[in-house]
Design a protein around this motif. Structure first.
Motif, PDB file in Angstrom:
ATOM      1  N   THR A   6     -53.241  -0.277 -88.112  1.00  0.00           N
ATOM      2  CA  THR A   6     -53.081  -0.903 -89.221  1.00  0.00           C
ATOM      3  C   THR A   6     -52.125  -0.703 -90.229  1.00  0.00           C
ATOM      4  OG1 THR A   6     -55.036  -1.453 -89.760  1.00  0.00           O
ATOM      5  CG2 THR A   6     -54.126  -1.559 -91.386  1.00  0.00           C
ATOM      6  N   ASP A   7     -51.950   1.427 -90.654  1.00  0.00           N
ATOM      7  CA  ASP A   7     -51.043   2.441 -91.472  1.00  0.00           C
ATOM      8  C   ASP A   7     -49.794   2.075 -91.016  1.00  0.00           C
ATOM      9  OD1 ASP A   7     -53.187   3.416 -92.573  1.00  0.00           O
ATOM     10  OD2 ASP A   7     -53.415   4.857 -91.260  1.00  0.00           O
ATOM     11  N   ASN A   8     -50.322   1.788 -89.409  1.00  0.00           N
ATOM     12  CA  ASN A   8     -48.322   1.922 -89.000  1.00  0.00           C
ATOM     13  C   ASN A   8     -47.862   0.491 -89.203  1.00  0.00           C
ATOM     14  OD1 ASN A   8     -48.441   4.229 -87.348  1.00  0.00           O
ATOM     15  ND2 ASN A   8     -48.723   3.245 -85.736  1.00  0.00           N
ATOM     16  N   ASN A   9     -48.925  -0.839 -89.908  1.00  0.00           N
ATOM     17  CA  ASN A   9     -47.622  -1.888 -89.279  1.00  0.00           C
ATOM     18  C   ASN A   9     -47.679  -1.971 -91.108  1.00  0.00           C
ATOM     19  OD1 ASN A   9     -48.417  -3.191 -87.049  1.00  0.00           O
ATOM     20  ND2 ASN A   9     -50.255  -3.472 -87.776  1.00  0.00           N
ATOM     21  N   THR A  10     -48.421  -1.234 -92.080  1.00  0.00           N
ATOM     22  CA  THR A  10     -47.901  -1.186 -93.469  1.00  0.00           C
ATOM     23  C   THR A  10     -46.380   0.063 -93.911  1.00  0.00           C
ATOM     24  OG1 THR A  10     -50.764  -1.272 -94.500  1.00  0.00           O
ATOM     25  CG2 THR A  10     -48.865   0.126 -95.716  1.00  0.00           C
ATOM     26  N   TYR A  11     -46.421   0.868 -92.975  1.00  0.00           N
ATOM     27  CA  TYR A  11     -45.467   1.202 -92.767  1.00  0.00           C
ATOM     28  C   TYR A  11     -44.130   0.990 -92.134  1.00  0.00           C
ATOM     29  CZ  TYR A  11     -48.792   5.325 -93.100  1.00  0.00           C
ATOM     30  OH  TYR A  11     -50.001   6.482 -93.369  1.00  0.00           O
ATOM     31  N   LEU A  12     -44.651   0.284 -91.082  1.00  0.00           N
ATOM     32  CA  LEU A  12     -43.235  -0.644 -90.511  1.00  0.00           C
ATOM     33  C   LEU A  12     -42.615  -1.639 -91.690  1.00  0.00           C
ATOM     34  CD1 LEU A  12     -41.501  -0.998 -88.119  1.00  0.00           C
ATOM     35  CD2 LEU A  12     -43.507  -3.397 -87.771  1.00  0.00           C
ATOM     36  N   ALA A  13     -43.873  -2.759 -92.303  1.00  0.00           N
ATOM     37  CA  ALA A  13     -43.120  -2.988 -93.699  1.00  0.00           C
ATOM     38  C   ALA A  13     -42.501  -2.506 -94.663  1.00  0.00           C
ATOM     39  CB  ALA A  13     -44.643  -3.681 -93.896  1.00  0.00           C
ATOM     40  N   LYS A  14     -42.900  -1.452 -95.015  1.00  0.00           N
ATOM     41  CA  LYS A  14     -42.662  -1.359 -95.851  1.00  0.00           C
ATOM     42  C   LYS A  14     -41.167  -0.532 -95.634  1.00  0.00           C
ATOM     43  CE  LYS A  14     -46.113   0.572 -98.752  1.00  0.00           C
ATOM     44  NZ  LYS A  14     -47.026   2.008 -98.995  1.00  0.00           N
ATOM     45  N   TRP A  15     -40.954  -0.092 -94.247  1.00  0.00           N
ATOM     46  CA  TRP A  15     -39.402   0.095 -94.115  1.00  0.00           C
ATOM     47  C   TRP A  15     -38.274  -0.677 -94.001  1.00  0.00           C
ATOM     48  CZ3 TRP A  15     -37.493  -0.086 -88.729  1.00  0.00           C
ATOM     49  CH2 TRP A  15     -36.803   1.263 -87.812  1.00  0.00           C
ATOM     50  N   ILE A  16     -38.898  -1.572 -93.391  1.00  0.00           N
ATOM     51  CA  ILE A  16     -37.972  -2.473 -93.143  1.00  0.00           C
ATOM     52  C   ILE A  16     -37.781  -3.277 -94.496  1.00  0.00           C
ATOM     53  CG2 ILE A  16     -37.927  -5.543 -92.668  1.00  0.00           C
ATOM     54  CD1 ILE A  16     -39.407  -4.307 -89.729  1.00  0.00           C
ATOM     55  N   ASP A  22     -35.472   6.255 -93.023  1.00  0.00           N
ATOM     56  CA  ASP A  22     -35.734   6.051 -91.205  1.00  0.00           C
ATOM     57  C   ASP A  22     -36.506   8.192 -91.178  1.00  0.00           C
ATOM     58  OD1 ASP A  22     -34.274   4.149 -91.345  1.00  0.00           O
ATOM     59  OD2 ASP A  22     -32.885   4.926 -90.145  1.00  0.00           O
ATOM     60  N   LYS A  23     -36.334   8.863 -92.446  1.00  0.00           N
ATOM     61  CA  LYS A  23     -36.502  10.472 -92.111  1.00  0.00           C
ATOM     62  C   LYS A  23     -38.050   9.890 -92.272  1.00  0.00           C
ATOM     63  CE  LYS A  23     -35.783  15.063 -93.818  1.00  0.00           C
ATOM     64  NZ  LYS A  23     -35.151  15.956 -94.104  1.00  0.00           N
ATOM     65  N   GLU A  24     -38.534   9.244 -93.932  1.00  0.00           N
ATOM     66  CA  GLU A  24     -39.823   9.359 -94.151  1.00  0.00           C
ATOM     67  C   GLU A  24     -40.652   8.730 -93.049  1.00  0.00           C
ATOM     68  OE1 GLU A  24     -39.416   9.100 -98.646  1.00  0.00           O
ATOM     69  OE2 GLU A  24     -39.105   7.338 -97.052  1.00  0.00           O
ATOM     70  N   LEU A  25     -40.227   7.048 -92.563  1.00  0.00           N
ATOM     71  CA  LEU A  25     -41.225   7.298 -91.182  1.00  0.00           C
ATOM     72  C   LEU A  25     -41.332   7.860 -90.095  1.00  0.00           C
ATOM     73  CD1 LEU A  25     -42.149   4.351 -89.843  1.00  0.00           C
ATOM     74  CD2 LEU A  25     -40.217   3.170 -89.121  1.00  0.00           C
ATOM     75  N   GLN A  26     -40.317   8.574 -89.882  1.00  0.00           N
ATOM     76  CA  GLN A  26     -40.234   9.507 -88.396  1.00  0.00           C
ATOM     77  C   GLN A  26     -41.728  10.676 -88.597  1.00  0.00           C
ATOM     78  OE1 GLN A  26     -36.656  11.634 -87.889  1.00  0.00           O
ATOM     79  NE2 GLN A  26     -37.379  10.898 -85.081  1.00  0.00           N
ATOM     80  N   GLU A  27     -42.017  10.788 -90.141  1.00  0.00           N
ATOM     81  CA  GLU A  27     -42.791  11.462 -89.792  1.00  0.00           C
ATOM     82  C   GLU A  27     -43.982  11.297 -90.391  1.00  0.00           C
ATOM     83  OE1 GLU A  27     -41.615  13.552 -94.134  1.00  0.00           O
ATOM     84  OE2 GLU A  27     -40.053  14.219 -93.112  1.00  0.00           O
ATOM     85  N   LEU A  28     -44.676   9.712 -90.799  1.00  0.00           N
ATOM     86  CA  LEU A  28     -45.401   9.198 -90.613  1.00  0.00           C
ATOM     87  C   LEU A  28     -46.197   8.419 -89.340  1.00  0.00           C
ATOM     88  CD1 LEU A  28     -45.014   7.030 -93.844  1.00  0.00           C
ATOM     89  CD2 LEU A  28     -46.445   8.785 -93.697  1.00  0.00           C
ATOM     90  N   VAL A  29     -45.613   7.951 -88.527  1.00  0.00           N
ATOM     91  CA  VAL A  29     -45.670   7.501 -87.021  1.00  0.00           C
ATOM     92  C   VAL A  29     -45.066   8.357 -85.877  1.00  0.00           C
ATOM     93  CG1 VAL A  29     -45.351   5.796 -88.062  1.00  0.00           C
ATOM     94  CG2 VAL A  29     -43.420   6.141 -87.185  1.00  0.00           C
ATOM     95  N   SER A  30     -45.551   8.178 -84.620  1.00  0.00           N
ATOM     96  CA  SER A  30     -45.165   9.095 -83.369  1.00  0.00           C
ATOM     97  C   SER A  30     -43.726   8.989 -82.739  1.00  0.00           C
ATOM     98  CB  SER A  30     -46.354   8.526 -82.092  1.00  0.00           C
ATOM     99  OG  SER A  30     -46.001   7.233 -81.574  1.00  0.00           O
TER     100      SER A  30
END
Length: 310
Positions: A6-16, A22-30
């Motif tokens: 669920t967290d990953n889906n939230t991060y993905l939605a915010k990123w899109i 990009d840098k912030e997303l890379q720190e939040l997911v694998s």
């Protein structure tokens, strides 16, 4: 695992939506998820590019109907316009399914760095702890039907009960239903230690059934089974100490290199001599003394290289 997804889906939605970089997303997911998300974004961009021509075509059709309705535009021309519309729509659908297939059919890979232990939670609740400079891979899509992981290096497993769980290495395969065990697979050295339950080990055409406190080791084409007196419920390397019993010195040297990110020159010594002992994973100087003074080998540490001599 559901909470993490669920967290990953939230991060993905915010990123899109460009709410995070990009840098912030890379720190939040694998690293694996980040690479997948980048490919997904590229696919969405292509999809939007396909959609743009569709909008133009539709607008042209509206204009034709509005201004030349009475003329009843010739059928071949209309057919041509609609064929372009159908082609673009078909391309969009094909792209959607190719992206979906990519996202649901991929291997998941974990790697530990020099001197690093990495704990991994598998999809069934099983746990794996990777020792330094080791790699674990499995097929996420097929996991429910086939609990199999591929290991290069060393790892400790706590497997949840269920269908057969296989650990495949370059030296042999370990099969269990639910237990705790350690696997070490390095070049021509292979060792499995059972801490709890039962473990079946297949090496070449031979099978070994291990119970608690039993081990099997395969070196230079020869296999030996042993009964051990284990003083801990997990390998000592997890507790900060690498220990060895009657192994060739070169295996100890390989472990030193992985723990401390160093190079050890063995040109002037016999690396096949047998070593029994341990070293501290947190202090290089103490570790070198613990190993090489025990076997009466001189050593010189310069920068990131250890030179050995008799």
């Amino acid at each position: 695992m559901e909470e993490k997804a669920t967290d990953n889906n939230t991060y993905l939605a915010k990123w899109i939506a460009k709410e995070i970089s990009d840098k912030e997303l890379q720190e939040l997911v694998s690293d694996t998820d980040f690479s997948t998300y980048k490919k997904l974004r590229d696919g969405i961009t292509i999809y939007e590019q396909l959609e743009a021509p569709l909008d133009n075509i539709l607008e042209n059709i509206k204009e034709i109907i509005k201004h030349k309705k009475a003329e009843k535009k010739s059928q071949p021309k209309v057919r041509f316009l609609y064929s372009k519309l159908a082609f673009a729509a078909a391309a969009s659908i094909a792209l959607f399914f190719s992206i979906s297939t990519f996202l649901t059919n991929r291997d998941v890979t974990f790697q530990s760095d020099f001197g690093e232990h990495k704990t991994i939670a598998l999809l069934d609740g099983s746990e794996v702890i990777l020792n330094a400079k080791s790699t674990l891979k499995y097929d996420e899509k097929n996991w429910k039907n086939n609990r199999e992981v591929f290991l290069k290096g060393e790892a400790f497993f706590k497997v949840q009960k269920g269908s057969t769980f296989n650990v495949t290495t370059g030296n042999g395969t370990v099969s269990v239903l639910g237990t705790q065990f350690n696997v070490n697979s390095q070049n021509d050295f292979f060792e499995v230690i059972c801490y709890e339950g039962k473990v079946n080990v297949k090496i070449d055409s031979s099978d070994y059934l291990l119970t608690s406190n039993k081990s099997v080791r395969h070196i230079h084409g020869a296999s030996t089974e042993e009964t051990l007196t284990l003083t801990t419920v997990k390998p000592t390397w997890i507790l900060g100490e690498s220990s060895f019993r009657s192994v060739p010195l070169k295996e100890v040297i390989t472990t030193l290199e992985k723990q401390f990110n160093i190079q050890i020159d063995v040109t002037n010594i016999d690396s096949t001599i047998i070593f029994t002992g341990a070293f501290d994973n947190n202090d290089l100087n103490i570790a070198l003394a613990s190993v090489f003074k025990t076997v009466q080998i001189k050593y010189t540490l310069k920068n990131n290289t250890v030179i050995l001599s008799k």
